[in-house]
Design a protein around this motif. Structure first.
Motif, short mmCIF file in Angstrom:
data_model
loop_
_atom_site.label_atom_id
_atom_site.label_comp_id
_atom_site.label_asym_id
_atom_site.label_seq_id
_atom_site.Cartn_x
_atom_site.Cartn_y
_atom_site.Cartn_z
N GLU A 112 44.08 34.88 53.94
CA GLU A 112 44.26 33.43 53.98
C GLU A 112 45.73 33.07 53.76
N THR A 113 46.20 32.09 54.51
CA THR A 113 47.56 31.59 54.36
C THR A 113 47.50 30.16 53.84
N TRP A 114 48.24 29.91 52.78
CA TRP A 114 48.22 28.60 52.12
C TRP A 114 49.62 27.98 52.11
N ARG A 115 49.66 26.66 52.18
CA ARG A 115 50.91 25.93 52.01
C ARG A 115 50.63 24.72 51.15
N ASP A 116 51.29 24.65 50.03
CA ASP A 116 51.09 23.55 49.07
C ASP A 116 49.62 23.41 48.70
#
Length: 245
Positions: A112-116
């Motif tokens: 999984e890739t998360w931003r903020d």
């Protein structure tokens, strides 16, 4: 080459991958699936992957955070969503259900890739012996899927995997170093990577280690000594991909 098949079950899916075929559906709402065996197969070589300067910079910037197996069902659902450049999907309810069963059994994995704090991309796939079969990848932010794929590559390299199957070639995969091989060449690679794994749950107990990546030592004094999601998550990926110490 395709043919219609009965409803999926976990053992059937694992045996299919061991035989070099995988399931797809005509659409998200399609009631059935079919086997696919491409004449040309896309794979991403694990032993000579070149980490580009721009991707390395993105990883080290910590603009994104990555996790593994923390939001599997959410990633599958995101991959199955329609998008502007992909109005429909090959992931139907049948496929989503069986990969969820395999995930709970420890045979399907997600990155999984998360931003903020928001899930903006990722991928999922199936592991069998020393092979990993990438199923689908999704991005809702620029570079999100590239970061997820880099994380996957880091894990596979650290874990002793031998084969990363990408199914079909795309411009995105080609930019990351994927190549096409013939069906015959792919089957030879698959035979070596799968080895004694029969495709059954018992056969999967031995093989590569998807979690070896998490045991890369973090820099001295770092708070990120055991977890992937942390201040040096990008550093861990770069370490694994460049073999620096």
């Amino acid at each position: 080459m395709t043919r219609r098949i009965p409803p999926l079950d976990p053992e059937l899916l694992l045996r299919a991958y061991a035989a070099g075929v995988f399931p797809m559906a005509d659409s998200h709402d399609a009631p059935s699936v079919y086997w696919v065996e491409p004449k040309e197969r896309a794979i991403l070589p694990l032993d000579d992957f070149h980490l580009s300067r721009s991707l390395k910079k993105t990883l080290l910037s910590e603009r994104f955070k990555t996790t593994a197996n923390q939001a599997f069902s959410e990633i599958v659902a995101l991959c199955a969503e329609s998008a502007d450049n992909r109005p429909d999907t090959w992931i139907n309810h049948q496929i989503a259900h069986v990969v969820d069963v395999l995930h709970r059994a420890g045979h399907a994995h997600s990155i999984e890739t998360w931003r903020d704090g928001e899930l903006v991309g990722g991928l999922y796939g199936i592991s069998l012996g020393n092979a990993f079969f990438g199923e689908s990848m999704v991005s809702r932010a620029t570079d999100a899927s590239k970061v997820a794929l880099a994380h996957l590559l880091a894990r596979l390299r650290c874990g002793g995997f031998m084969l990363l199957d990408c199914q079909f070639m795309t411009d995105h995969l080609q930019s990351m170093g994927a190549v096409e091989v013939s069906r015959e060449s792919y089957m030879a690679l698959l035979a070596v990577a799968v080895g004694g794994a029969s495709g059954s749950s018992a056969g999967l107990s031995a093989g590569a280690d998807f979690r070896a990546f998490e045991r890369i030592p973090a820099p001295e004094g770092s708070a990120d000594s055991t977890t992937v999601l942390g201040p040096t998550s990008g550093w861990r990926i770069v370490q694994a991909l460049t073999h620096t110490s």
